[in-house]
Design a protein around this motif. Structure first.
Motif, mmCIF file in Angstrom:
data_model
loop_
_atom_site.group_PDB
_atom_site.id
_atom_site.type_symbol
_atom_site.label_atom_id
_atom_site.label_comp_id
_atom_site.label_asym_id
_atom_site.label_seq_id
_atom_site.Cartn_x
_atom_site.Cartn_y
_atom_site.Cartn_z
ATOM 1 N N ILE A 145 -3.146 -11.243 21.212
ATOM 2 C CA ILE A 145 -2.510 -11.854 22.375
ATOM 3 C C ILE A 145 -3.342 -12.911 22.813
ATOM 4 O O ILE A 145 -2.391 -13.836 23.242
ATOM 5 N N LEU A 146 -4.458 -13.264 22.569
ATOM 6 C CA LEU A 146 -5.249 -14.445 23.045
ATOM 7 C C LEU A 146 -4.448 -15.663 22.124
ATOM 8 O O LEU A 146 -4.233 -16.726 22.268
ATOM 9 N N GLY A 147 -4.097 -15.312 20.765
ATOM 10 C CA GLY A 147 -3.602 -16.215 19.979
ATOM 11 C C GLY A 147 -2.176 -16.620 20.311
ATOM 12 O O GLY A 147 -1.898 -17.718 20.309
ATOM 13 N N VAL B 83 17.003 -16.596 24.746
ATOM 14 C CA VAL B 83 15.584 -16.301 24.592
ATOM 15 C C VAL B 83 15.086 -14.751 24.230
ATOM 16 O O VAL B 83 14.156 -14.784 23.187
ATOM 17 N N VAL B 84 15.799 -13.934 24.486
ATOM 18 C CA VAL B 84 15.243 -12.507 24.285
ATOM 19 C C VAL B 84 15.466 -11.927 22.746
ATOM 20 O O VAL B 84 14.690 -11.685 22.075
ATOM 21 N N LEU C 183 8.964 -11.513 16.754
ATOM 22 C CA LEU C 183 8.306 -10.302 16.730
ATOM 23 C C LEU C 183 8.268 -9.501 15.578
ATOM 24 O O LEU C 183 7.313 -9.364 14.734
ATOM 25 N N VAL C 184 9.588 -9.132 14.933
ATOM 26 C CA VAL C 184 9.805 -8.255 14.008
ATOM 27 C C VAL C 184 9.698 -8.891 12.717
ATOM 28 O O VAL C 184 9.286 -8.272 11.516
ATOM 29 N N SER C 185 9.608 -10.404 12.850
ATOM 30 C CA SER C 185 9.566 -11.135 11.278
ATOM 31 C C SER C 185 8.069 -11.052 10.889
ATOM 32 O O SER C 185 7.800 -11.114 9.683
ATOM 33 N N ILE D 211 4.260 -8.571 25.061
ATOM 34 C CA ILE D 211 4.561 -7.379 25.263
ATOM 35 C C ILE D 211 5.045 -6.433 24.012
ATOM 36 O O ILE D 211 4.531 -5.365 24.031
ATOM 37 N N GLY D 212 5.702 -7.262 23.140
ATOM 38 C CA GLY D 212 6.161 -6.666 22.069
ATOM 39 C C GLY D 212 4.942 -6.146 21.329
ATOM 40 O O GLY D 212 4.943 -4.833 20.769
#
Length: 612
Positions: A91-93, A52-53, A60-62, A284-285
């Motif tokens: 965040i909502l998305g 998962v992580v 995220l970084v993509s 979080i990221g």
């Protein structure tokens, strides 16, 4: 042009080169490990064996490249904190993507996300339209993502942009081609650490130079940089609460829920629960990265404003995207630190480019070549063909990145303008299929084409018409770090004064010219932040109208596994009768995903409350 005292030393080159070597090494490792990525399932989806992580970090970084590291601080420096509100929309998305699209797409075990469009609408044409839009989206994004670090690298080393573009494109192409999705994911994890180190070094040094964070905030308020909420309904206003939040809800649903890079990543996990967790962890990221980069931009502005200095106004940097590297070279000139910063930029670029190349290879094979060659090629031959496709797109991406050097404005605005023109209609197509079971293929095709045509017209027209930024006050003193004689200082002071006066006059002329502006000028002046929302809304509206005109589907024509039970996902605590009607009179299902998300949110809220 760049004027600095510190230079890029040997240790800096070593740090930068080490980043590229490690990325190549990861690609080589996965190219030879476990048989060398010989099957399509392993090469494109890692045989659903990832954790998962790493997948969450890779997602995220993509989509957070050097555009984030250079463009967001530049936005804070020039325009202030209004842009930060788009964090709320993101965040909502992400939440909507995790509770709507992940449970829809993961169980279908798709390699190409556009296969869903074909089986839902029973039309290959719909699938190919989505594929072509994704081609456009990813190729444009690769160009801007590669261009962003290249201009910074030229500024601090003198190495021309073309050489950097070729290097970035070549490294990303090689390790993506030979290592597959596993190499891309694990390289993203390494590059995320480098990116975080670079961002933190800028923020910490900037805050130390100013004195404290409270001092940074005080100076930023004095120069009108602290303003979060603008509720102006005028669509021509560049940033408002409405266009930032709505645009990012649309963009994030697309990025984290239905984009090919994300779907490939969460499809590499063993269960749907793991897939949902990998997307939700991006909350979080996203919050950390956006907050830190925005704070870095304010720290940079406070540092120069405290010295009554504006590098932009004195032509010490040629555009806002060079502000961060200028600050690094002037204030972080310790051996190896500038190299770490450049490595940070290239890590962001490499992660984005490699993700896009892997996705382009997958959809090219699955959507275009597979129907023709699937029965004639062996599994290893199919994988080899996919690798060649990735290699070809890598070469094309280098050419596109050269075109990106001709665009003006902040890289953040360039990126969101170009990708927003395609992400909106794409999101609209998936919403049509998943939320409106009566939509037919004619509606999906018409809606997508009209939405794409209008937003592309708006995007191109806005660039041709020129990027206009709202006026903000800047300090007009001479930067003390520039080593010039008295005569040069006097001339620079006069030039700065003339520049400031010209900006004021220009603002007044633009204001007086509003009455003579044509309707087309107003159309081109619509904020780029509205492009995704306009594209998605228009696609849905046109799609529904055309579907009803040409004969809508009956509710039972579409299998339930291809439709999102909206009430089960978002209203899982509503009475059963309500949910039955909200699901278009279909039987509701056990809301595992919705229940999982709200249970976790309840436990988190309760634990925070008990601690307080």
């Amino acid at each position: 042009m760049f004027v600095v005292h510190n230079s890029f030393g040997i240790l800096d080159y070593v740090v930068f080169a080490a980043t590229l070597v490690v990325a190549m090494g990861i690609g080589l490792w996965f190219a030879v490990r476990g048989g060398g990525q010989k099957t399509q399932d392993e090469y494109l989806k890692a045989s659903r064996s990832m954790s998962v992580v790493p997948v969450a970090i890779s997602i995220l970084v993509s989509f957070f490249s050097a555009i984030l590291i250079l463009g967001t601080p530049a936005e804070m420096y020039t325009q202030g904190t209004e842009f930060y509100i788009y964090t709320l929309g993101m965040i909502l998305g992400i939440i909507l993507a995790s509770v709507l699209f992940v449970p829809l797409l993961y169980p279908l075990k798709l390699t190409s996300v556009f296969e869903y469009l074909e089986i839902r609408f029973r039309s290959r044409t719909v699938r190919l339209i989505g594929t072509l839009m994704m081609f456009t989206n990813q190729i444009l994004y690769i160009g801007v993502a590669s261009f962003a670090p290249a201009i910074a690298f030229e500024a601090v080393t003198g190495i021309p942009v073309w050489a950097t573009l070729v290097t970035t494109g070549s490294v990303a192409t090689i390790y993506t081609t030979i290592g597959g999705i596993k190499a891309v994911i694990w390289t993203d994890v390494f590059q995320a650490l480098i990116m975080m180190a670079g961002i933190m070094s800028i923020l910490i040094q900037g805050t130390i130079k100013v004195g404290s964070w409270s001092r940074v905030w005080e100076i930023s308020q004095k120069w009108e940089r602290i303003k979060f909420f603008n509720f102006d309904p005028d669509p021509r206003v560049r940033h408002t609460f409405w266009n930032l939040v709505l645009a990012q809800i649309c963009m994030s649903c697309s990025i984290y829920g239905i984009s090919q890079p994300s779907v490939q990543r969460y499809s590499s996990l063993p269960t749907i629960r793991h897939a949902t967790q990998s997307v939700l962890l991006n909350i979080i990221g996203v919050f950390l990265l956006l907050t830190l980069t925005c704070m870095s931009g304010l720290a940079l502005f406070a540092f120069y404003a405290d010295q009554n200095c504006n590098p932009l106004g004195q032509s010490l940097v040629s555009n806002p995207n060079q502000l961060v590297p200028y600050f690094v070279m002037e204030n972080l000139g310790y051996p190896g630190i500038p190299g770490l910063f450049i490595a940070c930029l290239f890590s962001g670029a490499l992660s984005s480019v490699s993700s896009s190349l892997n996705a382009l290879g997958a959809i090219t094979w699955e959507d275009i070549l597979k129907p023709r060659f699937e029965k004639t090629l062996t599994e290893s031959q199919k994988t080899f063909v996919t690798k060649i496709i990735v290699l070809i797109f890598g070469v094309v991406s280098i050419g596109i990145s050269f075109l990106a050097t001709q665009l003006e404005g902040s890289v953040v605005q360039i990126s969101l303008s170009l990708t927003g023109a395609t992400s909106g209609p794409l999101t609209g197509m998936f919403f049509l299929g998943a939320l409106f079971p009566w939509t037919n293929s004619y509606g999906a095709i018409s809606g997508a084409l009209v939405g794409f045509a209008l937003t592309s017209w708006m995007s191109i027209g806005s660039f041709v018409n020129g990027v206009r930024l709202p006026f903000k006050p800047f300090p007009n003193g001479t930067c003390p770090s520039v080593n010039v004689d008295t005569f040069q200082t006097t001339i620079m002071s006069h030039l700065t004064h003339v520049t400031t006066t010209a900006a004021t006059v220009s603002k007044a002329l633009q204001s007086n010219a509003l009455n003579t502006r044509s309707a087309l000028d107003d159309f081109y002046s619509v904020s780029y932040a509205w492009f995704p929302t306009v594209g998605m809304s228009l696609t849905i509206v046109v799609g529904l109208v055309v579907s009803f005109i040409t004969g809508p589907n009956k509710l039972n024509d579409v299998p339930t596994k291809y439709v999102i039970p909206l009430a089960d996902r978002l209203c899982c605590f509503c009475p059963a009768r309500w949910r039955f009607w909200l699901n278009c009179k279909r039987e509701f299902r056990k809301p595992e995903v919705c229940g999982f998300f709200f249970t976790k949110l309840y436990k988190l809220t309760l634990s925070v409350w008990l601690k307080v």
